[in-house]
Enzyme design. Sequence first.
Site, short mmCIF file in Angstrom:
data_model
loop_
_atom_site.label_atom_id
_atom_site.label_comp_id
_atom_site.label_asym_id
_atom_site.label_seq_id
_atom_site.Cartn_x
_atom_site.Cartn_y
_atom_site.Cartn_z
N ARG A 1 4.74 6.87 13.57
CA ARG A 1 3.51 6.52 14.29
C ARG A 1 3.79 5.36 15.24
NH1 ARG A 1 -0.28 7.73 9.87
NH2 ARG A 1 0.97 8.70 8.26
N GLY B 1 0.95 1.13 5.88
CA GLY B 1 1.88 1.94 5.08
C GLY B 1 1.17 3.05 4.34
N ASP C 1 -7.14 3.29 -4.46
CA ASP C 1 -6.68 3.94 -5.69
C ASP C 1 -5.55 4.95 -5.44
OD1 ASP C 1 -8.03 5.93 -4.38
OD2 ASP C 1 -9.50 6.32 -5.97
N ASP D 1 -2.02 3.53 14.03
CA ASP D 1 -1.33 4.11 12.87
C ASP D 1 -1.65 5.60 12.74
OD1 ASP D 1 -3.85 2.65 12.30
OD2 ASP D 1 -3.73 3.69 10.38
N GLY E 1 -0.51 4.34 1.72
CA GLY E 1 -1.18 3.80 0.54
C GLY E 1 -1.63 4.88 -0.43
N ARG E 2 -1.61 6.10 0.05
CA ARG E 2 -2.00 7.19 -0.85
C ARG E 2 -1.25 8.47 -0.49
NH1 ARG E 2 -7.44 9.78 1.40
NH2 ARG E 2 -7.22 9.11 3.53
P1 AMP Z 1 -6.34 6.42 7.05
O1 AMP Z 1 -7.76 6.04 7.29
O2 AMP Z 1 -6.19 7.62 6.14
O3 AMP Z 1 -5.54 6.55 8.30
O4 AMP Z 1 -5.73 5.23 6.22
C1 AMP Z 1 -5.56 3.92 6.70
C2 AMP Z 1 -4.76 3.13 5.70
O5 AMP Z 1 -5.47 3.00 4.47
C3 AMP Z 1 -3.42 3.74 5.34
O6 AMP Z 1 -2.52 2.68 5.10
C4 AMP Z 1 -3.75 4.50 4.09
O7 AMP Z 1 -2.61 4.77 3.31
C5 AMP Z 1 -4.70 3.55 3.40
N1 AMP Z 1 -5.60 4.24 2.47
C6 AMP Z 1 -6.62 5.07 2.79
N2 AMP Z 1 -7.22 5.53 1.68
C7 AMP Z 1 -6.59 4.99 0.62
C8 AMP Z 1 -6.74 5.07 -0.81
N3 AMP Z 1 -7.69 5.81 -1.36
N4 AMP Z 1 -5.87 4.37 -1.55
C9 AMP Z 1 -4.92 3.61 -1.00
N5 AMP Z 1 -4.73 3.48 0.31
C10 AMP Z 1 -5.55 4.16 1.13
MG MG Z 2 -3.84 7.07 8.84
#
Ligand code: AMP
Ligand code: MG
Length: 526
Positions: A212, A119, A154, A281, A121-122
Site C-alpha cells: 500500500r 499494520g 479484537d 493504507d 490488525g486482523r
Molecule cells: P480498515 O478500516 O479495514 O482499512 O482497517 C484500518 C486499520 O485498523 C488496519 O490496521 C486494520 O488492521 C485495523 N483493524 C480494523 N479492524 C480491526 C479489528 N477488528 N481488530 C484489529 N484491528 C483492526
Molecule cells: Mg485497510
Amino acid sequence: MIRKQLAGIQTTMTSSDVPMIESLGAPDSQFHSLRFGFENTYARLPQRFSAQLAPTPVAAPHLVKLNVELARSLGIDPDALMSTQGVDILAGNRVAEGSEPIALAYAGHQFGHFVPQLGDGRAILLGEVMGRDGVRYDIQLKGSGPTPFSRRGDGRAALGPVLREYIVSEAMAALGVPTTRGLAAVITGERVLREIALPGAIFTRIAASHLRVGTFEYFAARGDTEGTRILADYAIFRHYPEAAHAKRPYRTLLDAVITCQARLIARWILIGFIHGVMNTDNTSISGETIDYGPCAFMEAYDPATVFSSIDVNGRYAYGNQPRIALWNLTRLAEALLPVLQQEEGNDEAALASANEALATFSHTFEHFRLAGFRRKLGLLSEREGDLALVQDLLDRMANNGADFTLTFRKLCNAAASPESDKDVRSLFTDPETYDLWAIGWRLRQKEESVSGVDRAESMRKVNPAFIPRNHLVEGAINAAVERQDFQPFEELLDITSRPYDDKPGQERYSSPASPEESVTQTFCGT
Ligand code: AMP
Ligand code: MG
C-alpha cells in the site's frame, strides 16, 4: 505538489517498537491432499517488514462460500479446499504446508491524519502462490485474530462485512475493474462484539499484493531509507519488473503507480463506485481496488454522493475520488523521496522529479475518464466536443435524479433505435431534458459510419445492467446474518457475476431502490 520533504510527518516510533512473535512450529506434515504451492517472497524481506504469527483458531468453522473458479485459476483444488482440512486452513485452525503466516507492517493517512503504525490488525498473509496467468498472488485471511498491530481491536470480522467484501469485490472483478478477490468465506462459530454480538467470519482475500502507499509511509516515517529502498525494489519485482531496467527505476515505479491509480479511479468513476475510505493504507501499489468497507454504488447521479457514516465532510465523495487519489499519490511520492534522491543525486532534483511525476496524474486520469465515457456513449472516434457532450448529459442527470447505471444501460437500446428513447427519458424528472441532449448525441453519431445495432452492442459491453445495489447487498447480508439464509447472497453473486448480460425477468436486480428500500448510509463494520 510536495513542498517540503516529509512535511508534517513526525513519529517517535522505531521499527524495534513493533513486537515480533516467534514463528510457529512445523506445519502439518500429514496434510497432502491440499497443495497451495506456496512460494513466499514477502516473508524473506527483513524482519521489520512483518510479524510472524499464526492465525488464532476458532471454535466451529463452517464454509459458507468458496470461489471454485478462482481456486482453479490459482492452481488450488477446490474439492480439497472444501474438505475439513481445507476449511480448517481457511478458518486459521491449521497452517498449510508451505505457509509462512505473517502480519504486514504499514502506516497510513486516515482521513488526512498520519498514523505511523497501522499494520494488519486482523489479517494474516498465509503466503504467495503463482496463478495460472503467471501472476503471483497473496492469500490472506481477514478476521483471523489479533496480531501485534491490533491495537485495541479484537482481530476479528463480522459476517456482514465479510459477505459485503465478497459480493462487491467479485462484482468489481466481473465488471472488469482491477480488484482484490474473494476466495472464501467461513463462519467461525464464535460471536464478535460490535455494538451488538454478531456472528464472526473470516474472509480469504486474493491480491496481486498487499503493498500500500501506507507501506512506504511506514518506512519513510521511521527515516528507514534502507527499508524504503528494499520495499521499492520489491514493488518493482512484484508489479513493475520493467522498471528494474529503466534508467531511473524509482521514478519509473512512481510513474507506473500514478498511471495505474489514475486508470483505476477512472474505472470507479465510470461505474459509479464510491470506495468510501480512500486512506493511504487502502491505496494499493498494484492499482487494485482494496479494502471494501463502507463502499457503495451510486444510484441517482450526484458527484457529492457519500454513503459512509464516518465520512461526515464528504472527503471521499464520488466526485472527490480523483483529487484524493492524487493526494494519496503525493504521500507516496514524499515517502519515495529518499530513494529518488539516491537516483537523482540531490534533494532538489528528487523533489523536482516527484513533482514532475505527480503533475501527470490529472491528464492521465482525464484521458482514461473521457475514453471510458466515449465508450459508454458508443462513440468510436474522438471529436473535439465529446467532453462537453458527456458533461452535458451528466449535468442533466444530476439535475433530474437520473439513475447512473440505468441511464447508460438504457442508452444502449436507444442507440439501436430512437423508439427506446422512452426508457431513458422516463429516468429523468423532466424527460424533455433528455430529448434535448439526445439531439446532440445523434448528430455526433452521424459522424461515424457504424450501424445502430453495432453501436448498441459495443455499449452493452461497457454499461452494466447489474451492479450490487446497496439495498440488494444489505438484503443479502441481513438474510444471512439474521436468518442464516444464504440464498439471497448466492442469487446476488450470480446476477452480478455477469453484469453485462440482459436477464429478462430480473428487473428486481437492475432497478434502483424504492424510497422504502433505499440505503443511504453504509458502515465500516470493523
Ligand atoms: P480498515 O478500516 O479495514 O482499512 O482497517 C484500518 C486499520 O485498523 C488496519 O490496521 C486494520 O488492521 C485495523 N483493524 C480494523 N479492524 C480491526 C479489528 N477488528 N481488530 C484489529 N484491528 C483492526
Ligand atoms: Mg485497510
